[in-house]
Design an enzyme around this catalytic site. Structure first.
Site, PDB file in Angstrom:
ATOM      1  CB  THR A 113      -4.723 -47.916  10.960  1.00 55.32           C
ATOM      2  OG1 THR A 113      -5.581 -48.822  10.189  1.00 55.32           O
ATOM      3  CG2 THR A 113      -5.348 -47.063  11.976  1.00 55.32           C
ATOM      4  CG  HIS A 132      -4.803 -43.434   7.177  1.00 56.77           C
ATOM      5  ND1 HIS A 132      -5.284 -42.444   6.138  1.00 56.77           N
ATOM      6  CD2 HIS A 132      -5.218 -44.803   6.924  1.00 56.77           C
ATOM      7  CE1 HIS A 132      -5.692 -43.545   5.049  1.00 56.77           C
ATOM      8  NE2 HIS A 132      -5.799 -44.841   5.420  1.00 56.77           N
TER       9      HIS A 132
HETATM   10 ZN    ZN Z   1      -3.374 -53.219  11.232  1.00 58.33          ZN
END
Ligand code: ZN
Ligand code: NAD
Length: 345
Positions: free
Chosen positions: A44, A47
């Site tokens: 994440t 990203h």
């Molecule tokens: Zn994580």
């Protein structure tokens, strides 16, 4: 304590994160203040670093990033009971509401009003983190700070792996990223028979074999069917865990499953993808979407397993001082790493 702290924040709508000094957060009556010692870099965060469409749509500029952490409680809100200053802890990064039907039924992980630290709310890539006391998970002495910092993704792995009974079953995991590898270790730990893990990246498969007693298969080179016959499996895999987010991997998994097989799906495909539902119907396959981890049952189970011999330490391949965070993100982005841990001390 000085009133200023260092953070890693998303300051500009372009690739990167930036060291940014901020005031130490003030806590409310039901919060604690945590001094961060170690943090994990998650997909994440990559990203958000890359500032892809999802990140640009989701993450407010100026956000302090990060949600995988371990640290120590340094301040308690006036209503907080049962925790103490100096307590080592990790914590659930999903901030849940208390009014939805799901929350009121105790299914906190299904609350639709969930907000994530480091995604929607100020995160853990900081010297100090404000967190609701409710979200704190105390760490026993046996779990050190770097393992504490990867309990969030281990929780994804445990939640997925415990979705279906694995005892004596043949398990297929597609995607040997950090979460797939840890899920393989959990499947082994809880008593699966064969645990086969696939990827197309040889470094990741080598790491999987180091972390757990699993059968790595490079599907770019080897046919899964030949592995099945080598293992004397006659009907296919009983349980699948999709952990790559890749459509080809899901297709291959459906193909390799037994009639009535069960698939837990954690991997997030990048957009809409064509699925041949008729094969799923004719094979009577159950598919379960898995999001996050159960609050707090997954935490309980994973801590219990770590205390009882589950060992995932080798999935941490790189460790950096936070001042060298650029290197940490680079190695994560290269795909040639397992978990990368940053040291904030
Ligand atoms: Zn994580
Ligand atoms: P990762 O990107 O590090 O690992 C994915 C792996 O899949 C890579 O090693 C890649 O080489 C491999 N892969 C690509 N194509 C493949 C194929 N055809 N067959 C087999 N493997 C293939 O990701 P991660 O951090 O380990 O996370 C795993 C997945 O779970 C990602 O899709 C991530 O977005 C998702 N995720 C979901 C949740 C949730 O709550 N549902 C939480 C965290 C992560």
């Amino acid at each position: 304590m000085s009133n200023e702290m260092m953070t890693l924040a998303k300051l500009r709508p372009e690739p990167g994160l930036w060291m940014d000094p901020r005031p130490v957060p003030e806590i409310g009556p039901d919060d604690v203040l945590i001094r961060i010692r170690k943090t994990g870099i998650c997909g994440t965060d990559i990203h958000i670093w890359n500032w892809d469409d999802w990140a640009a749509r989701t993450v407010p500029l100026g956000l302090v990033t990060g949600h995988e952490f371990a640290g120590e409680i340094v301040e308690l809100g006036r209503n907080v009971e049962g925790l103490s200053i100096g307590q080592r802890c990790s914590g659930e990064g999903h901030l849940i509401g208390k009014t939805s039907r799901q929350s009121r039924a105790g299914k906190f992980h299904l609350d639709p009003a969930t907000r994530g630290i480091g995604v929607n709310e100020q995160g853990a890539f900081a010297q100090y983190l404000r967190l609701p006391a409710f979200n704190v998970v105390p760490l026993p002495d046996e779990i050190d700070d770097e393992i504490g910092a990867i309990l969030d993704p281990l929780g994804n792995a445990v939640h997925t792996a415990l979705s279906f009974d694995l005892v004596g079953e043949d398990v297929l995991i597609t995607g040997a990223g950090p979460i797939g590898i840890m899920a393989a270790a959990v499947a082994r730990h809880v008593g699966a028979r064969h645990v086969v893990i696939t990827d197309v990246n040889p470094d990741r498969l080598a790491l999987a074999a180091e972390v757990a007693d699993v059968i790595p298969v490079n599907v770019a080179q080897e046919d899964l069917k030949s592995v099945e016959s080598r293992l004397k499996m006659s009907q296919g895999f009983d349980v699948g865990m999709e952990m790559s987010g890749n459509q080809a991997a899901l297709d291959q998994m459906v193909d390799a499953m037994v009639m009535g097989g069960r698939i837990a799906m954690l991997g997030i495909p990048p957009g809409k993808s064509p699925v041949d539902w008729s094969r799923i119907v004719f094979k009577a396959i159950t598919i379960k979407g898995v999001y996050g981890r159960e609050i707090f049952e997954t935490w309980y189970k994973m801590i219990a397993m770590l205390e009882n011999g589950l060992n995932v330490r080798k999935v941490i391949t790189h460790r950096y001082k936070v001042a060298d965070f650029q290197q940490g993100f680079e190695v994560m982005r290269s795909g040639r790493s397992g978990k990368v841990v940053l040291d904030w001390d």
